[in-house]
Design a protein around this motif. Structure first.
Motif, short mmCIF file in Angstrom:
data_model
loop_
_atom_site.label_atom_id
_atom_site.label_comp_id
_atom_site.label_asym_id
_atom_site.label_seq_id
_atom_site.Cartn_x
_atom_site.Cartn_y
_atom_site.Cartn_z
N ARG A 187 0.85 -1.19 0.00
CA ARG A 187 0.00 0.00 0.00
C ARG A 187 0.89 1.24 0.00
O ARG A 187 2.04 1.20 0.42
CB ARG A 187 -0.91 0.00 1.22
CG ARG A 187 -0.17 0.24 2.52
CD ARG A 187 -1.09 0.45 3.72
NE ARG A 187 -0.41 1.14 4.81
CZ ARG A 187 0.44 0.56 5.63
NH1 ARG A 187 0.76 -0.72 5.50
NH2 ARG A 187 1.01 1.28 6.60
N PHE A 229 2.09 -13.70 5.06
CA PHE A 229 0.81 -13.00 4.97
C PHE A 229 -0.32 -14.03 4.92
O PHE A 229 -0.37 -14.86 4.01
CB PHE A 229 0.75 -12.13 3.72
CG PHE A 229 1.90 -11.18 3.60
CD1 PHE A 229 2.18 -10.29 4.63
CD2 PHE A 229 2.73 -11.20 2.49
CE1 PHE A 229 3.26 -9.41 4.54
CE2 PHE A 229 3.80 -10.32 2.39
CZ PHE A 229 4.08 -9.43 3.41
N SER A 282 4.67 -2.89 2.83
CA SER A 282 3.99 -4.17 3.06
C SER A 282 3.33 -4.06 4.44
O SER A 282 3.64 -3.15 5.21
CB SER A 282 5.01 -5.31 3.05
OG SER A 282 5.92 -5.14 4.12
N PRO A 283 2.42 -5.00 4.78
CA PRO A 283 1.71 -4.88 6.06
C PRO A 283 2.64 -4.77 7.27
O PRO A 283 2.35 -4.04 8.20
CB PRO A 283 0.87 -6.15 6.11
CG PRO A 283 0.64 -6.50 4.67
CD PRO A 283 1.89 -6.11 3.96
N ASP A 284 3.77 -5.50 7.27
CA ASP A 284 4.68 -5.42 8.42
C ASP A 284 5.89 -4.52 8.15
O ASP A 284 6.81 -4.45 8.95
CB ASP A 284 5.14 -6.82 8.85
CG ASP A 284 5.80 -7.59 7.71
OD1 ASP A 284 6.05 -6.98 6.64
OD2 ASP A 284 6.07 -8.80 7.88
#
Ligand code: FAD
Ligand code: FAD
Ligand code: FES
Lengths: 100, 366, 468
Positions: free
Chosen positions: B226, B363, B307-309
Motif C-alpha cells: 500500500r 501473509f 507491506s503490512p509489516d
C-alpha cells in the motif's frame, strides 16, 4: 563618497543609513533595496552556494532569486524589500558563510 | 529469447537488481514508467539506516546491517564505473528524543534486539550535554539521543542516476515510458505494455514499486502493498549546521537541510499540505532552533511502498516459476544488498542468502 | 480564518479590474499581491510614480491610475506585500506578510499572476550587470534608476518601449542588438489584417522606433552568436550581425525576447496546460471566461496567455462576471449583457498578437542553447547536462530534475522550466506536450521554517517515529 555606479538616480530623496556588511551606507528612504544598492554602486550582491559565482539582481520582480541578501539573519530578495533606517544587510558569500 | 531477465520497474530497487545481474553477465531489459509516475526513488529521505529496523524481526535488522556494511564499497564501485561520485557518509546517526520516557523505552528495545544479534548492534545513549558536544545547534527540548554507529546517509538521487548510467554502460536495454499491463507465461514469459510493445524473457522480476499491487496478482503474487505518504521539506543551502543525520533532519551534501517525513494513509495522493509542512517545520525547529530563520525552498510528497509489516517481500511465484516479486520499503538502505546479494538468491547459487522470512508465506490468506 | 466570495492573486490590470467588477456586483473580494502597491508589472507603483516620471513613462503607464482608483472601495480587501505560497483544498490560501504566516479562504480563486520574461540563456547571462529588460524598466518605473551604459538585446515590442523610455529619460541605450530578421517581418505580413485591427499597437510601435532612431541609437538586426563577456561582471557584448562580428563595451545588458505566462500557481493546483506553438510556451487551457479544469479556479491576464495589459483588464472583468453569476449575484442574462461587449473588445485586443508573435519570434540560440551555457541559474546546470539526461532515459523534466537538480533552486524553475522542456523535447524527439513540465508544489515562494512552524497545530502528530 558614493562609488561610481553604472546607474543614475533621477530624483534625490531623503536618505537613511543602513549597514552593508557592517559598513554604513546612505540609501534613499523607502526605496527598493535592490535598486538603491545598484545605484550606490553595489554590483555583486552575493556569491552562489553552488560554485561561488558572483550574482546581482536579474529580474527585479521577485522571480529569479539572484538578488538574495541576508537581512537580520534571514536570506531575502533585495528587490522585494524597502529601505528603512538601520537595516542590516549582508552579502551572502558562497558556500559556508551564512550565519544561521 | 529477447532477454534473460525482464525487470518491471526502473526505480532504485529494479536498477539495483539489474546492476547485480548485469555484473554476472546476464542480459537484462528494464521496463520503466513515465515522467509523472509515482517514484519513491526520487522522493525519499536518503538514509542508509540500521537502527529501529527489524525490532520484531532480527533477520531484517541483520539484512539492513549487511547492506549498510557494503554500501561504501558499492558506492565506490558505481562511482568509479560512471565517473560520478555517489555521496555517502557513514559516521553514525541519531534517534532524537524529546522525553526521557521514550528514550528509555527505545533503549530497552534496542538492548533486546542487540542480544538477538549476538551483540552486534553498536549504539550509545547520549544525554543532552553529550549530544550538544556533537551537535552544537541542538535545541534545549532534546533530552538525548541514541547514536547508532552503523547509520549513515547518502545522496539517493545521485545513486539513482549512477545506477541508470551504469546499467546502460553494462549493456542493459532500458525502455522508458512503458507501462506493463500484462505478464503471461505461455512457454517463456511474455510481457505486454500499454503502447503495444511486447517482450519475451526467461525470467521476470516485478520491482514496480506501487505498480506491483496491480501486476502482482496477475503473476500469482499476493503483493499486499500500500502507499503511505511522506511529506519532505528542504531548505536553502546553508553552512554546516548538522553533523549527523537523524530521522528528523539531515544536512545533504549540497548544503540544504532535509526535514521529514510525515506518515499519512491517504491512498495515491502525493500532495503536500500546509498542516504537514508546518508540523515538520515545528519538529525540526524543536530539534535545531537555528532553523527557524532558514528558508524552505522546496517540499514534496512521496509515497512509500509498504507491506503490512513494513518488511521487504522477496518471493518467487509458484504459479509462474521464474517470476520474482522484489519490493521493500527501505530501498536506499538495501540498494547494496540488492545489487550484491540478491542476484545469488535469484540465480539460486550456493551463496544465496536465506530470505525465507521475507517470503509471502507470512501473509495470511484473507 | 476570514472567508471571502472571491480571492484574487495579483493586483495587476487583470486582478484590479476583476476586483472592481466583482465588488460592483456585491461580492466580498480579497486581493492579494506581494508588491507593496497595486499596479502589477505594467503599472508598477503608478500611484506614487505617475507624478514623478509620468512624462518619461507615457500615458499608457499613467492610465493605470484609473484601475488603482477602482480598488479602494467597499467590498475589496487589498492585502499588500502578501506573498502567496500555497493554495489548497477548499481554497485556503497561505501567504507571508511582514515575516508572518497568514491565511484566508475563498469560495473561488482568480489567478491573475501575470507574466514572466522568457528565459534567455545566452553565454554570460548570469553575470552581474545582466538583467532582463523588464528589470531595467522596473528600475526606471519604481525607483527612477537608469543604466548609463546599457545594451538592449533580443526582440519584441517591449524592447522598443524600454529603449524609447530610456531615450526620454536622457540615457539612451548604447545599442539595440535585435535577434529578429527581415524574414520574420515578411512572414508576419500574412497576419497583417489582424495587425490592422490592432492598428493602435502598430502605430505606437512605429512611433517608438522613430524616437529610438532620432536619438541615433544604433540598431543591429538578425544578431547571432551573442555572448556576454566579463570578469565577475558584464563588460562587453559580442555578436554577429550583417555578416560582421562586433563587440560593444558596456556595463549593463538588458535581455528580452518576449514574456510568457507565469503558470506556477495554476500548475500547483493541477490546472491543465498546453503548449502554444504560436507563443512558444505553455498556456493554461481556459474557457471563454477564464475557467479552468479545476472547479472554482479561474485565470485572467497574461497568466492565461500573453495578450497585454488592455486584454488583461478585460479578461479580468469577464472572469469576475462569471464568478458573480456562479455565486448567485448576477442572473445569466445580466452577465451576458455585460460580458458580450467585453468579449468583442477582448477579441479586438488579441488581434495584434499573431502579427507580433511572428514578427518578433524568440531568439533561436536562447531557445536551444549551446551545451556549455548555464540554463538553470539557481543550481548552475548546463544545457549539455540536460541533453545528457535524455540519454539516461529522462523523458520529462521531473526525472531530469532528480538527476541534475535543475529546477530545485529557490526560483523553482521559473527561469529554466521552459528551456528544460525544450531541450528534452528536442533530444528525445518528442513534443513539448509529451515532454511535460516540472511538477510545481507549495511553497510557491520560499517561506521560513519559523513562519511555517508558527502555523502548526500543537496537538498534531506529524510522523509516527518509524524509520523513513
Ligand atoms: C518519504 C519517503 C522517505 C523515504 N526515506 C528512505 C530512507 O531514508 N532510506 C531508505 O532506504 N528508503 C527510504 N524510502 C524508501 C525508498 O525510497 C523506497 O524503498 C524505494 O525508492 C523503492 O524503490 P522502488 O524501485 O521499489 O519504487 P519506485 O521508485 O516507486 O519505482 C517504481 C518504478 O516502477 C515503475 N512502474 C510502476 N508500475 C509500472 C508498470 N506497470 N510498468 C512499468 N513500470 C512500472 C515506475 O515508473 C517507477 O519508476 C523512503 C520513501 C519515502 C516515500
Ligand atoms: C517585467 C515586465 C514588464 C512589463 N512591462 C510592460 C509595459 O511596460 N507595457 C506593457 O504593455 N506590458 C508590459 N509587460 C507585460 C505585462 O505582462 C502586461 O502588460 C500586464 O502587466 C499583464 O497584466 P496582468 O494583470 O496579467 O499581470 P501583472 O501586471 O504582471 O500582475 C501580476 C501581479 O501578480 C503578483 N503576483 C504574482 N505571483 C504572486 C504570488 N505568488 N503572490 C502574490 N502576488 C503575486 C505580482 O506581484 C504582480 O503584481 C511587462 C511584463 C513584465 C514581466
Ligand atoms: S532580482 Fe530577481 S528576485 Fe530580485
Amino acid at each position: 563618497m558614493k562609488p561610481a555606479s553604472p546607474f543614475l538616480e533621477l530624483h534625490d530623496c531623503p536618505r537613511v543609513t543602513v549597514l552593508l556588511d557592517g559598513q554604513p551606507l546612505d540609501l534613499p528612504e523607502g526605496a527598493n533595496l535592490a535598486a538603491a544598492l545598484l545605484a550606490a554602486g553595489v554590483e555583486v550582491f552575493r556569491k552562489t552556494p553552488v560554485s561561488g559565482a558572483p550574482r546581482g539582481p536579474f529580474c527585479m520582480m521577485g522571480a529569479c532569486f539572484d538578488c538574495l541578501v541576508e537581512i537580520d539573519g534571514v536570506v531575502r530578495q533585495a528587490c522585494m524589500v524597502e529601505v528603512t533606517a538601520g537595516l542590516e544587510v549582508r552579502k551572502p558569500d558562497g558556500v559556508g558563510d551564512a550565519t544561521v | 529469447m529477447d532477454t534473460d531477465y525482464a525487470i518491471i520497474g526502473g526505480g532504485v530497487v529494479g536498477l539495483s537488481v539489474a546492476w547485480g545481474l548485469l555484473r554476472r553477465g546476464r542480459t537484462v531489459t528494464v521496463l520503466d514508467g513515465d515522467d509523472g509516475s509515482f517514484r519513491a526513488s526520487r522522493g525519499n529521505f536518503g538514509l542508509v539506516w540500521v537502527q529501529s529496523k527489524g525490532m520484531k524481526q532480527p533477520r531484517y535488522a541483520r539484512w539492513s546491517q549487511q547492506s549498510a556494511a557494503i554500501w561504501a564499497d558499492f558506492a565506490n564501485e558505481l562511482g568509479d564505473a560512471t565517473g560520478q561520485n555517489v555521496p555517502l557518509e557513514q559516521k553514525g546517526g541519531y534517534d532524537l528524543h524529546f522525553s526521557e520516557e521514550t528514550l528509555r523505552a527505545t533503549v530497552e528495545q534496542y538492548e533486546a534486539l542487540k542480544a538477538k544479534l549476538d551483540g552486534d548492534y553498536p549504539f550509545d545513549v547520549l544525554g543532552h550535554n553529550a549530544l550538544r558536544k556533537e551537535e552544537p545547534h541542538i535545541g534545549p527540548k532534546v533530552v538525548g539521543a541514541i547514536l547508532h554507529h552503523q547509520d549513515g546517509h547518502a545522496n539517493p538521487l545521485k545513486l539513482l542516476q549512477a545506477l541508470a548510467a551504469d546499467v546502460r554502460r553494462m549493456g542493459a536495454r532500458v525502455l522508458v515510458g512503458k507501462t506493463v499491463t500484462d505478464v503471461s507465461k505461455p512457454d517463456a514469459f511474455r510481457i505486454d505494455c500499454a503502447d503495444g510493445t511486447t517482450l519475451g524473457a526467461d525470467r521476470v522480476i516485478l520491482s514496480a514499486g506501487l505498480g506491483a499491487a496491480q501486476l502482482g496478482p496477475k503473476m500469482g503474487f499476493k503483493a499486499p502493498i500500500r502507499p503511505q505518504r511522506g511529506q519532505v521539506l528542504i531548505t536553502e543551502k546553508l553552512p554546516k549546521l548538522i553533523n549527523r543525520p537523524s530521522l528528523i533532519a539531515r544536512q545533504v551534501d549540497e548544503g540544504g537541510i532535509q526535514i521529514g517525513a510525515t506518515n499519512e494513509e491517504v491512498g495515491l495522493d502525493d500532495r503536500v499540505t500546509q498542516p504537514g509542512l508546518s508540523g515538520l517545520a515545528a519538529e525540526a525547529i524543536a530539534a535545531y532552533p537555528a532553523l527557524a530563520k532558514a528558508q524552505l525552498v522546496r517540499s514534496w510528497g512521496a509515497l512509500r511502498v509498504l507491506s503490512p509489516d513494513g518488511l521487504p517481500i522477496y518471493q518467487q511465484s509458484t504459479e509462474m516459476p521464474g517470476a520474482f516479486l522484489v519490493t521493500c520499503h527501505s530501498g536506499i538502505t538495501l540498494a547494496a544488498a540488492h545489487a550484491r546479494f540478491l542476484p545469488d538468491w535469484l540465480e539460486g547459487t550456493v551463496d544465496a542468502p536465506d530470505l525465507e522470512v521475507f517470503s509471502e508465506a507470512r501473509f495470511a490468506v484473507s | 480564518m476570514q472567508r471571502f466570495d472571491l480571492a484574487i492573486i495579483g493586483a495587476g490590470p487583470a486582478g484590479m479590474a476583476a476586483a472592481q467588477e466583482a465588488a460592483t456586483h456585491g461580492l466580498r473580494v480579497v486581493l492579494l499581491d506581494e508588491q507593496a502597491r497595486a499596479g502589477g508589472q505594467i503599472y508598477r507603483d503608478v500611484d506614487r510614480v505617475a507624478d514623478l516620471r509620468g512624462d518619461i513613462l507615457g500615458p499608457d503607464y499613467t492610465d493605470g491610475r484609473r484601475l488603482t482608483a477602482g480598488i479602494g472601495r467597499d467590498g475589496i480587501t487589498h492585502v499588500t506585500e502578501a506573498v502567496v505560497w500555497a493554495i489548497e483544498e477548499d481554497f485556503v490560501i497561505s501567504f507571508t506578510k511582514d515575516g508572518k504566516g497568514a491565511q484566508v479562504a475563498a469560495d473561488r480563486v482568480l489567478l491573475a499572476t501575470g507574466a514572466l520574461e522568457r528565459p534567455m540563456p545566452l553565454p554570460g547571462w548570469t553575470l552581474p550587470g545582466v538583467m532582463t529588460a523588464g528589470a531595467g524598466q522596473i528600475l526606471l518605473k519604481q525607483s527612477g534608476v537608469l543604466a548609463r551604459h546599457a545594451v538592449l538585446v533580443g526582440s519584441g515590442p517591449l524592447l522598443y518601449l524600454i529603449a524609447a523610455q530610456m531615450v526620454r529619460a536622457g540615457t539612451p541605450p548604447l545599442a539595440l542588438v535585435e535577434t529578429q530578421t527581415k524574414a520574420d517581418l515578411a512572414r508576419a505580413g500574412r497576419h497583417i489584417t489582424g495587425a490592422l485591427r490592432g492598428w493602435s499597437y502598430m502605430l505606437k510601435g512605429v512611433k517608438m522606433l522613430a524616437e529610438i532612431t532620432r536619438a541615433r541609437v544604433p540598431r543591429y538586426t538578425g544578431a547571432t552568436q551573442i555572448t556576454i563577456e566579463g570578469e565577475g561582471k558584464a563588460e562587453a557584448i559580442r555578436f554577429t550581425s550583417g555578416g560582421k562580428a562586433r563587440r560593444i563595451a558596456c556595463d549593463t545588458v538588458f535581455l528580452h525576447h518576449g514574456v510568457v505566462p507565469n503558470t506556477q500557481a495554476g500548475r500547483s493546483l493541477g490546472v491543465t496546460h498546453r503548449w502554444s506553438t504560436e507563443q512558444s510556451c505553455f498556456v493554461p487551457v481556459l474557457d471563454a471566461s477564464g475557467g479552468t479544469n479545476v472547479p472554482g479556479i479561474f485565470i485572467a491576464g497574461d497568466g492565461g496567455g500573453i495578450a497585454g495589459a488592455k486584454a488583461a483588464e478585460i479578461a479580468g472583468r469577464i472572469a469576475a462576471l462569471r464568478v458573480a453569476e456562479e455565486a448567485g449575484h448576477l442572473t445569466q442574462n445580466a452577465r451576458d449583457q455585460r460580458a458580450t461587449p467585453l468579449l468583442a473588445a477582448l477579441a479586438h485586443e488579441r488581434a495584434a498578437r499573431p502579427f507580433l508573435d511572428t514578427a518578433y519570434p524568440p531568439c533561436a540560440e536562447a531557445l536551444g542553447p549551446a551545451d556549455a551555457t548555464v540554463i538553470c541559474r539557481c543550481e548552475e546546470v548546463t544545457a549539455g547536462a540536460i541533453r545528457s539526461y535524455a540519454g539516461l532515459g529522462c523523458l520529462g523534466p521531473n526525472q531530469a530534475k532528480a538527476f541534475g537538480r535543475t529546477g530545485m533552486g529557490p526560483c523553482q524553475g521559473r527561469y529554466c522550466g521552459l528551456t528544460v522542456t525544450a531541450l528534452l523535447a528536442e533530444t528525445n524527439g518528442r513534443t513539448p506536450d509529451e515532454t511535460g513540465y516540472f511538477r510545481i508544489r507549495p511553497p510557491l515562494k520560499p517561506v521560513t521554517l519559523g513562519e511555517l512552524a508558527a502555523m502548526a497545530d500543537p496537538d498534531a502528530k506529524v510522523s509516527d517515529g518509524s524509520d523513513h
